[in-house]
Design a protein around this motif. Structure first.
Motif, PDB file in Angstrom:
ATOM      1  N   ALA A  16       0.872  -1.399   0.035  1.00  0.00           N
ATOM      2  CA  ALA A  16      -0.018  -0.786   0.041  1.00  0.00           C
ATOM      3  C   ALA A  16       1.185   1.583  -0.049  1.00  0.00           C
ATOM      4  N   ALA A  17       1.868   1.292   0.782  1.00  0.00           N
ATOM      5  CA  ALA A  17       3.025   2.797   0.600  1.00  0.00           C
ATOM      6  C   ALA A  17       3.530   2.572  -0.329  1.00  0.00           C
ATOM      7  N   PHE A  18       4.108   1.504  -1.231  1.00  0.00           N
ATOM      8  CA  PHE A  18       4.005   1.599  -2.986  1.00  0.00           C
ATOM      9  C   PHE A  18       3.848   2.377  -3.339  1.00  0.00           C
ATOM     10  N   SER A  19       2.632   1.264  -3.656  1.00  0.00           N
ATOM     11  CA  SER A  19       1.202   2.097  -4.705  1.00  0.00           C
ATOM     12  C   SER A  19       1.126   4.148  -4.084  1.00  0.00           C
ATOM     13  N   ALA A  20       1.003   4.028  -3.113  1.00  0.00           N
ATOM     14  CA  ALA A  20       0.874   5.335  -2.109  1.00  0.00           C
ATOM     15  C   ALA A  20       1.793   6.445  -3.198  1.00  0.00           C
ATOM     16  N   GLY A  21       3.099   5.831  -2.364  1.00  0.00           N
ATOM     17  CA  GLY A  21       4.293   6.405  -2.956  1.00  0.00           C
ATOM     18  C   GLY A  21       4.132   6.911  -4.846  1.00  0.00           C
ATOM     19  N   SER A  22       4.247   5.805  -5.755  1.00  0.00           N
ATOM     20  CA  SER A  22       3.355   5.590  -6.921  1.00  0.00           C
ATOM     21  C   SER A  22       3.193   6.731  -7.003  1.00  0.00           C
ATOM     22  N   VAL A  23       1.961   7.009  -7.218  1.00  0.00           N
ATOM     23  CA  VAL A  23       0.695   7.882  -6.955  1.00  0.00           C
ATOM     24  C   VAL A  23       1.492   9.522  -6.574  1.00  0.00           C
ATOM     25  N   PHE A  24       2.420   9.744  -5.688  1.00  0.00           N
ATOM     26  CA  PHE A  24       2.978  10.856  -4.963  1.00  0.00           C
ATOM     27  C   PHE A  24       4.254  11.390  -6.103  1.00  0.00           C
ATOM     28  N   PHE A  25       4.735  10.383  -6.589  1.00  0.00           N
ATOM     29  CA  PHE A  25       6.112  10.602  -7.263  1.00  0.00           C
ATOM     30  C   PHE A  25       5.458  10.303  -8.387  1.00  0.00           C
ATOM     31  N   HIS A  26       4.630  10.180  -8.840  1.00  0.00           N
ATOM     32  CA  HIS A  26       4.448  10.817 -10.465  1.00  0.00           C
ATOM     33  C   HIS A  26       4.013   9.570 -11.706  1.00  0.00           C
ATOM     34  N   ALA A  27       5.249   8.077 -10.795  1.00  0.00           N
ATOM     35  CA  ALA A  27       5.114   6.920 -12.390  1.00  0.00           C
ATOM     36  C   ALA A  27       4.394   6.751 -12.594  1.00  0.00           C
ATOM     37  N   LYS A  28       5.182   6.674 -14.053  1.00  0.00           N
ATOM     38  CA  LYS A  28       4.696   6.479 -15.161  1.00  0.00           C
ATOM     39  C   LYS A  28       3.738   5.508 -15.826  1.00  0.00           C
ATOM     40  N   TRP A  29       3.998   4.276 -14.916  1.00  0.00           N
ATOM     41  CA  TRP A  29       2.818   3.329 -14.994  1.00  0.00           C
ATOM     42  C   TRP A  29       1.317   3.615 -14.024  1.00  0.00           C
ATOM     43  N   VAL A  30       1.780   4.467 -13.068  1.00  0.00           N
ATOM     44  CA  VAL A  30       0.398   4.644 -12.472  1.00  0.00           C
ATOM     45  C   VAL A  30      -0.399   6.023 -13.307  1.00  0.00           C
ATOM     46  N   VAL A  31       0.540   6.837 -13.270  1.00  0.00           N
ATOM     47  CA  VAL A  31      -0.052   7.709 -13.981  1.00  0.00           C
ATOM     48  C   VAL A  31      -0.662   7.935 -15.374  1.00  0.00           C
ATOM     49  N   GLU A  32      -0.425   7.162 -16.254  1.00  0.00           N
ATOM     50  CA  GLU A  32      -0.666   7.014 -17.420  1.00  0.00           C
ATOM     51  C   GLU A  32      -2.399   5.880 -17.013  1.00  0.00           C
ATOM     52  N   PRO A  33      -2.242   4.752 -16.943  1.00  0.00           N
ATOM     53  CA  PRO A  33      -3.997   4.208 -16.591  1.00  0.00           C
ATOM     54  C   PRO A  33      -4.681   5.245 -15.936  1.00  0.00           C
ATOM     55  N   LEU A  34      -4.557   5.603 -14.369  1.00  0.00           N
ATOM     56  CA  LEU A  34      -4.656   7.111 -14.264  1.00  0.00           C
ATOM     57  C   LEU A  34      -5.907   7.521 -15.494  1.00  0.00           C
ATOM     58  N   THR A  35      -4.886   7.924 -15.795  1.00  0.00           N
ATOM     59  CA  THR A  35      -5.636   9.128 -17.408  1.00  0.00           C
ATOM     60  C   THR A  35      -6.233   8.710 -18.354  1.00  0.00           C
ATOM     61  N   GLU A  36      -6.075   7.690 -18.188  1.00  0.00           N
ATOM     62  CA  GLU A  36      -7.270   6.442 -19.300  1.00  0.00           C
ATOM     63  C   GLU A  36      -8.535   6.210 -19.039  1.00  0.00           C
ATOM     64  N   TYR A  37      -8.173   5.649 -17.673  1.00  0.00           N
ATOM     65  CA  TYR A  37      -9.237   5.773 -16.558  1.00  0.00           C
ATOM     66  C   TYR A  37     -10.214   6.961 -16.182  1.00  0.00           C
ATOM     67  N   ARG A  38      -9.800   7.802 -16.654  1.00  0.00           N
ATOM     68  CA  ARG A  38     -10.164   9.590 -16.956  1.00  0.00           C
ATOM     69  C   ARG A  38     -10.900   9.725 -15.426  1.00  0.00           C
ATOM     70  N   VAL A  39      -9.792   9.472 -13.942  1.00  0.00           N
ATOM     71  CA  VAL A  39      -9.307   9.649 -12.438  1.00  0.00           C
ATOM     72  C   VAL A  39      -9.308  11.267 -12.848  1.00  0.00           C
ATOM     73  N   PRO A  40      -9.780  11.986 -12.329  1.00  0.00           N
ATOM     74  CA  PRO A  40      -9.793  13.259 -13.001  1.00  0.00           C
ATOM     75  C   PRO A  40      -7.786  13.695 -11.534  1.00  0.00           C
ATOM     76  N   ARG A  41      -7.375  14.677 -12.175  1.00  0.00           N
ATOM     77  CA  ARG A  41      -5.416  14.482 -11.872  1.00  0.00           C
ATOM     78  C   ARG A  41      -5.491  15.080 -10.511  1.00  0.00           C
ATOM     79  N   SER A  42      -6.681  16.102 -10.167  1.00  0.00           N
ATOM     80  CA  SER A  42      -7.062  17.023  -8.739  1.00  0.00           C
ATOM     81  C   SER A  42      -7.731  16.099  -7.606  1.00  0.00           C
ATOM     82  N   TRP A  43      -7.714  14.644  -7.366  1.00  0.00           N
ATOM     83  CA  TRP A  43      -7.861  13.316  -7.469  1.00  0.00           C
ATOM     84  C   TRP A  43      -6.879  12.272  -6.211  1.00  0.00           C
ATOM     85  N   TRP A  44      -6.454  12.775  -7.211  1.00  0.00           N
ATOM     86  CA  TRP A  44      -4.616  11.897  -7.128  1.00  0.00           C
ATOM     87  C   TRP A  44      -3.993  11.509  -5.435  1.00  0.00           C
TER      88      TRP A  44
END
Length: 115
Positions: A16-44
């Protein structure tokens, strides 16, 4: 049984901490899918904070079980929402990813109740 609970809880918290860090540091493998899933950037930041709080709650739960249970339930709800979000975006091949993160959380809850 107690040792298994500790190990599974620490693994769940680390994931869970790794997953949180991936969001906080805008890891490419997390940010691209979030964008494709249409999760608003303000929610990240809020999503990352929820996962980080869940990770911390799981660790604290080793000493204060009620907090661990609350954190575990929160993470199960969070990752259930993630599965729903992925399914709504019709990226069915991505559904296993949130399941990998929620599995040890469920294991931690089960072992905690059994201990």
């Amino acid at each position: 049984m107690f040792t298994a609970h500790i190990v599974v809880t620490v693994v769940a918290a680390a994931l869970a901490a790794f997953s949180a860090g991936s969001v906080f540091f805008h890891a490419k493998w997390v940010v691209e899918p979030l964008t494709e899933y249409r999760v608003p950037r303000s929610w990240w930041p809020w999503l990352g904070t929820a996962k980080a709080a869940g990770a911390l709650g799981l660790v604290i739960g080793l000493f204060v079980p009620a907090i661990g249970v609350a954190a575990g339930i929160g993470l199960v709800l969070y990752f259930t929402g993630a599965v729903i979000t992925v399914a709504r975006a019709r990226w069915f091949s991505h559904i296993p990813f949130p399941l990998v993160y929620v599995a040890p959380v469920i294991g931690s809850l089960v072992l905690g109740f059994a201990a």
